[in-house]
Design a protein around this motif. Structure first.
Motif, PDB file in Angstrom:
ATOM      1  N   ARG A 272       0.653  -0.311   0.064  1.00 44.60           N
ATOM      2  CA  ARG A 272      -0.248  -0.108  -0.242  1.00 44.60           C
ATOM      3  C   ARG A 272       0.684   1.148  -0.213  1.00 44.60           C
ATOM      4  O   ARG A 272       1.364   2.076   1.124  1.00 44.60           O
ATOM      5  CB  ARG A 272      -1.118  -0.230   1.033  1.00 44.60           C
ATOM      6  N   GLY A 274       2.224   5.127  -0.347  1.00 49.02           N
ATOM      7  CA  GLY A 274       1.662   5.815   0.678  1.00 49.02           C
ATOM      8  C   GLY A 274       1.870   7.111  -0.770  1.00 49.02           C
ATOM      9  O   GLY A 274       2.175   8.487  -0.085  1.00 49.02           O
ATOM     10  N   ASN A 333       4.051  -3.141   6.728  1.00 51.77           N
ATOM     11  CA  ASN A 333       3.139  -2.054   5.330  1.00 51.77           C
ATOM     12  C   ASN A 333       1.573  -3.373   4.972  1.00 51.77           C
ATOM     13  O   ASN A 333       0.459  -2.740   4.429  1.00 51.77           O
ATOM     14  CB  ASN A 333       3.838  -1.810   4.276  1.00 51.77           C
ATOM     15  N   LYS A 336      -1.920  -3.807   6.236  1.00 48.59           N
ATOM     16  CA  LYS A 336      -2.541  -2.303   5.845  1.00 48.59           C
ATOM     17  C   LYS A 336      -3.709  -2.423   4.486  1.00 48.59           C
ATOM     18  O   LYS A 336      -5.128  -2.260   4.653  1.00 48.59           O
ATOM     19  CB  LYS A 336      -2.189  -1.080   5.587  1.00 48.59           C
ATOM     20  N   THR A 464       6.189   8.796  13.271  1.00 46.23           N
ATOM     21  CA  THR A 464       4.852   9.042  12.316  1.00 46.23           C
ATOM     22  C   THR A 464       4.699  10.374  12.134  1.00 46.23           C
ATOM     23  O   THR A 464       3.561  11.524  13.445  1.00 46.23           O
ATOM     24  CB  THR A 464       4.440   7.623  12.114  1.00 46.23           C
ATOM     25  N   ASP A 465       3.837  11.116  10.592  1.00 49.69           N
ATOM     26  CA  ASP A 465       3.347  11.953  10.278  1.00 49.69           C
ATOM     27  C   ASP A 465       2.312  12.191  11.186  1.00 49.69           C
ATOM     28  O   ASP A 465       1.650  13.056  11.654  1.00 49.69           O
ATOM     29  CB  ASP A 465       3.074  12.159   8.317  1.00 49.69           C
ATOM     30  N   TRP A 466       1.520  10.781  11.140  1.00 52.31           N
ATOM     31  CA  TRP A 466       0.107  10.603  12.229  1.00 52.31           C
ATOM     32  C   TRP A 466       0.322  11.059  13.552  1.00 52.31           C
ATOM     33  O   TRP A 466      -0.996  12.291  13.548  1.00 52.31           O
ATOM     34  CB  TRP A 466      -0.120   9.382  11.641  1.00 52.31           C
TER      35      TRP A 466
END
Length: 475
Positions: A272, A274, A333, A336, A464-466
Motif C-alpha cells: 500500500r 503512501g 505495510n 493495511k 510518524t506524520d500521523w
C-alpha cells in the motif's frame, strides 16, 4: 572433483543441464553471468562473474558472505554481527563465507544486458550442509515431503504492482540514509477505471518493454492487465509446477524493477504505497495438486465442487492462515490491505467464486480445472516462504482430513477468525505455531521472528506524520 561433486549437491538432471550449458554459452558468446540468490526477504542478491570464473563456480560453487542473513529489509543488522551463535546456529559465528551453488536448470540469458547470463543459486555451508535460512531450500524440502505423499504442487501467479514515473531518484549524499529517502515519483496514468483498455494503452511503451523481456526469458506470462489504482498493473502467469513458480516470481519482480529504472520509471511491489489515491496491491496464488493418477486432484466429481483432497487441503489453508501470516504478509505495510469490502480478505473464510473471501474456489462443479485461489498474500512476500506456507498448511489439512466448513457467501460479514491486524500480532502467531516449528524447524521460526521483531521495533520507534498531526498542536 570439486565442492559440488564432493557433496553430491546436484541431481542427475542438473548434471546434464550443466553439461549442456558450456556449449550453449559458447554459442551465445556470453561475457559474464550473474549468479543470484533469493535472500530471506525474497530480494535478489548475488555476484557478477566473468565467464571463465563462472566455469570454476560450476565445479566449486562461489564464496558468498553469510553476513547478508543478519539484515532486515533495509540492511539494518538484527544481531551483533560477530557474536557467538548470532542467529541461533553456531555455524554462523563470525559470519563466515558460505557457498552459492548454482542451479543450472534455472539458467537464462538476460535480454536487456549485453552478453550476460543469469542463474539462481542455493546457499550451503562449507561443510556441504544446506544453510537452514536459505528459503528456497525450505520450499524444496516441503515439496519433497509432498512428493512422498504422491503429489506435485501446481500454482499460478497473479501479481499486482505500481508503475510510477521517476522524477527524482534522491541520490544526494544527504538522501542516502539508512534507509535512503524514497524516490520522488509522479503518476503514469489516472486510476479507478479497472480493466480499461485506454488506461493500459497510455503506458503501453513501458508495458511492452516489460512484456517482451519477460517472454524472452522464457517465463509463461499470460496477461498484462490495468488494475484499480493510478498506474497499478497486474501480471498473471500460466501454472507452473513445484518451485518453478517461486523461482519465476523472484526473477520477475527483479526484472520489472530493473527495466523500469532503466527506462525512467520506478516500479514498486510495496503493498500500500503512501501515494494519493493508491489502492492496495495483492499477490493471489492459484493452486492445486496433481498426481500420477490425475492432472488435478482438487476437481470435484458427482456434482461436488471439490474433491475430498481439495476440501481438506483448503481446510488446512484456513486452519493455519493466521499462524502463516508472516510468511504471506511479511511487512508492516502489508497489514493495511486487510480491509472489508476491498477485494482483499479481512478474515479467514472461503467461498465459491467470491473475491471477498480469503480462499476463492475458482471453477464450477464438473470443471476439470477447478482450483483454489488464496488471496491473502502481499506482492512483497518471499516467494519461497509463501509457497512453503501453502504446502505445509495444505498437507496438514489432507493428513488430518480437515473439513473447511460451509462457504461464506458474504465473506465480510461471516463469523470467522479475523486476520492479524499488524505484523507484530502475526509474529506472535508464528512463534506459537507447533506446525511451523515442526515442519520448518525451530531455528527458522526463531530466525524469522527475530528479523521481523527488529523491523517492528524500528517502526514503533519512528515518529510518524500521523502522530505529529495528532498531538503536536493539541497537546
Amino acid at each position: 572433483m570439486g565442492f559440488i561433486d564432493d557433496h553430491a549437491l546436484w541431481s542427475a538432471e542438473q548434471v546434464e543441464a550443466a553439461a549442456r550449458l558450456r556449449a550453449e554459452i559458447a554459442d551465445l558468446g556470453l561475457r559474464q553471468v550473474r549468479i543470484a540468490w533469493g535472500d530471506q526477504h525474497g530480494i535478489v542478491r548475488g555476484k557478477t562473474l566473468e565467464i571463465d570464473h563462472f566455469w570454476s563456480t560450476m565445479v566449486s560453487g562461489k564464496d558468498f558472505q553469510s553476513a547478508t542473513l543478519i539484515f532486515d529489509t533495509t540492511n539494518n543488522p538484527v544481531v551483533a554481527p560477530f557474536g557467538a551463535d548470532a542467529l541461533g546456529d553456531p555455524r554462523m559465528t563470525g559470519l563466515p563465507d558460505a557457498v552459492l551453488v548454482p542451479d543450472p536448470l534455472t539458467f537464462r540469458v538476460l535480454p536487456w544486458v549485453d552478453g550476460t547470463g543469469w542463474v539462481l543459486a542455493d546457499l550451503y555451508y562449507r561443510s556441504g550442509e544446506r544453510v537452514p535460512f536459505d528459503t528456497r531450500g525450505v520450499l524444496q524440502r516441503q515439496l519433497e515431503l509432498l512428493a512422498e505423499d504422491g503429489y506435485e504442487f501446481v500454482s499460478g501467479i497473479e501479481l499486482e504492482f505500481y508503475l510510477t514515473r521517476l522524477e527524482d531518484p534522491r541520490l544526494s549524499w544527504e538522501d542516502s540514509g539508512y534507509p535512503p529517502e524514497p524516490p520522488r515519483v509522479s503518476a503514469v496514468s489516472h486510476g479507478f477505471q479497472y480493466l480499461t483498455e485506454a488506461r493500459g494503452d497510455e503506458i503501453a511503451p513501458i508495458l511492452s518493454v516489460l512484456r517482451d523481456n519477460i517472454v524472452a526469458l522464457g517465463l509463461p506470462l499470460a496477461t498484462v492487465e490495468d488494475e484499480w489504482g493510478p498506474g497499478q498493473v497486474e501480471f498473471t502467469f500460466e501454472p507452473m509446477v513445484g518451485a518453478a513458480t517461486a523461482d519465476a516470481a523472484l526473477l520477475v519482480r527483479s526484472v520489472i524493477k530493473q527495466l523500469a529504472r532503466r527506462h525512467g520509471y520506478h516500479a514498486t511491489f510495496m503493498c500500500r504505497p503512501g501515494l494519493p489515491n493508491a489502492f492496495s496491491s495483492g499477490w493471489h496464488l492459484h493452486q492445486s495438486l496433481r498426481s500420477a493418477e490425475t492432472a488435478n486432484a482438487f476437481a470435484g466429481s458427482d456434482g461436488e465442487l471439490l474433491s475430498p483432497v481439495g476440501r481438506s487441503f483448503m481446510a488446512g489453508l484456513l486452519d493455519h492462515a493466521v499462524e502463516c501470516a508472516v510468511l504471506t504478509t511479511p511487512t508492516v505495510n502489508g497489514y493495511k490491505r486487510y480491509r472489508p469490502d476491498s477485494f482483499a480478505p479481512d478474515r479467514v473464510a472461503w467461498a465459491e467464486e467470491n473475491r471477498g473471501a480469503m480462499v476463492r474456489v475458482a471453477g464450477v462443479r464438473g470443471d476439470a480445472n477447478t482450483h483454489l485461489e488464496n488471496r491473502i498474500g502481499e506482492p512483497a512476500a518471499n516467494p519461497f516462504l509463501y509457497l512453503a506456507s501453502q504446502v505445509v498448511s495444505g498437507r496438514d489439512g489432507v493428513r488430518r482430513t480437515l473439513d473447511p466448513g460451509p462457504s461464506a457467501d458474504e465473506p465480510y460479514a461471516a463469523e470467522a477468525q479475523a486476520l492479524p491486524a499488524t505484523l507484530e500480532a502475526a509474529i506472535g502467531h508464528l512463534e506459537s505455531s507447533e506446525l511451523l516449528r515442526r515442519e520448518l524447524g525451530e531455528p527458522l521460526v526463531r530466525y524469522l521472528s527475530m528479523l521481523k521483531r527488529h523491523e517492528v521495533a524500528r517502526f514503533n520507534a519512528y515518529v510518524t506524520d500521523w502522530e505529529q498531526r495528532e498531538y503536536f498542536e493539541v497537546y
